[in-house]
Enzyme design. Structure first.
Site, short mmCIF file in Angstrom:
data_model
loop_
_atom_site.label_atom_id
_atom_site.label_comp_id
_atom_site.label_asym_id
_atom_site.label_seq_id
_atom_site.Cartn_x
_atom_site.Cartn_y
_atom_site.Cartn_z
N GLY A 136 101.22 34.87 22.95
CA GLY A 136 100.98 36.81 21.91
C GLY A 136 101.70 35.72 21.15
O GLY A 136 101.76 34.99 20.06
N ILE A 137 102.35 37.10 20.30
CA ILE A 137 103.06 37.75 18.51
C ILE A 137 103.65 36.66 18.67
O ILE A 137 104.18 35.60 18.02
CB ILE A 137 103.12 38.43 18.28
CG1 ILE A 137 101.84 39.41 17.74
CG2 ILE A 137 104.29 38.13 17.22
CD1 ILE A 137 102.51 41.36 17.66
N TYR A 170 107.87 54.29 24.95
CA TYR A 170 107.62 53.50 24.26
C TYR A 170 107.81 53.05 22.85
O TYR A 170 108.95 52.64 22.01
CB TYR A 170 106.08 52.47 24.66
CG TYR A 170 106.03 51.07 23.61
CD1 TYR A 170 106.70 49.88 24.17
CD2 TYR A 170 105.11 51.33 22.57
CE1 TYR A 170 106.24 49.45 22.72
CE2 TYR A 170 104.46 50.45 21.84
CZ TYR A 170 105.38 48.95 22.51
OH TYR A 170 104.31 47.78 21.36
N GLY A 180 110.73 36.32 25.01
CA GLY A 180 109.18 37.30 25.07
C GLY A 180 107.91 35.96 24.43
O GLY A 180 107.70 37.19 24.03
N THR A 208 106.20 33.15 25.23
CA THR A 208 105.55 32.39 26.75
C THR A 208 103.85 33.28 25.95
O THR A 208 102.78 31.48 26.27
CB THR A 208 105.82 32.46 26.95
OG1 THR A 208 105.09 33.38 27.94
CG2 THR A 208 106.81 31.86 28.03
#
Ligand SMILES: NC(=O)c1ccc[n+]([C@@H]2O[C@H](COP(=O)([O-])OP(=O)(O)OC[C@H]3O[C@@H](n4cnc5c(N)ncnc54)[C@H](OP(=O)(O)O)[C@@H]3O)[C@@H](O)[C@H]2O)c1
Length: 264
Positions: A18-19, A154, A14, A16
């Site tokens: 952000g962090i 979450y 994950g 592409t």
């Protein structure tokens, strides 16, 4: 400081944006080879070319795989069978009351947030142990501690990552492989910026005011009282990837601006 990352190969799930994206950029600057990942070819190709522009001579590659789809995870493992550094970064969330959160939503979040880590670690840890060097990182969240009532599912996925990481660390006993958890707090990704901007437009105020309001009324436990930049989080992740972090194993490292509280 040279983090001794030249010659190491990392996979960041994950990533592409952000962090994950910022972590890729810093690892590339340190001379590591980096595989980034996302769900569709165009976002992955865009991120790869953006990273090539940002970091000269970078060895960056893209792998398309949706962690909802087991066949795509299997094909990722076939394409990239060995790595030195696994950063379990992909994470999805919803903000809904406990009663409105469907069982499907619970399953989806566990599938992407936890089972992605389990599937990849099961495969890559073996090779790391055989070669006697490796790093596995789990990107958790302050929510694992705060458990906001609108994000119980979450938060549960993030708390469960801590158990998997600690268990894997036990398996690494006596080797140069480590498994650790990083706990980011509220971080200024594109998603967070959009959230602040939308609220600012609706309330006819500035993004700064919305940010202040968030820390005054929602994330009241934050000592930082602002969003962290993705660089602030990615710098810590990169250090934990490096051979310099060799005595840190089975640990939880917080980059949450003090929001989760406590002394442990
Ligand atoms: N941002 C925060 O404030 C914050 C705070 C605490 C913890 N965290 C944690 O930090 C990690 C990174 O968060 P972030 O906010 O930086 O992420 P983000 O900006 O939401 O990044 C999303 C990335 O994940 C990819 N992605 C989404 N679903 C995917 C799937 N099913 N399979 C493969 N890739 C998928 C997207 O790629 P495509 O769109 O290209 O498919 C994109 O690259 C997450 O685990 C999150 O829970 C974030």
């Amino acid at each position: 400081m040279d983090l001794n990352l030249k010659g190491k190969t990392a996979l960041i799930t994950g990533s592409t944006s952000g962090i994950g994206y910022t972590t890729a950029k810093i690892l590339l600057k340190e001379g590591a080879t980096v595989y980034i990942n996302g769900r569709n070819r165009s976002s992955v190709e865009n991120a790869v070319s953006q990273l090539k522009n940002e970091v000269a001579n970078s060895k960056v590659f893209g792998i398309v795989a949706d962690f909802f789809k087991l066949n795509q995870v299997e094909s990722l493992l076939k394409k990239l069978s060995e790595i030195d550094i696994l950063i379990n970064n992909v994470g999805i969330y919803t903000s809904k009351s406990f009663f409105d959160t469907t069982i499907e939503t619970w399953k989806d979040q566990f599938q992407v947030n936890l089972m992605s880590c389990v599937c990849l670690s099961k495969h890559y840890l073996k090779g790391m142990l055989e070669r006697n060097w490796g790093r596995i990182l789990f990107i958790s969240s302050e929510c694992a501690y705060l458990v906001p009532p609108d994000m119980i599912s979450y938060s549960a996925t993030k708390a469960s990552m801590h158990a998997v990481s600690r268990g894997l660390a036990h398996i690494t006993r006596g080797t140069q492989v480590t498994s650790n958890v990083i706990v980011p707090g509220s971080t200024l990704t594109k998603g967070a910026k959009n959230f602040l901007n939308e609220k600012a437009v609706t309330q006819n105020t500035s993004m700064d005011n919305i940010e202040k309001d968030f820390f005054n009324n929602t994330r009241t436990s934050s000592l930082l009282e602002r969003f962290a930049s993705t660089d602030e989080v990615a710098n810590t992740i990169t250090y934990l990837c490096s051979p310099l972090s060799s005595a840190t194993n089975g640990s939880v490292i917080k980059v949450d601006g003090g929001s989760s509280g406590g002394i442990l």
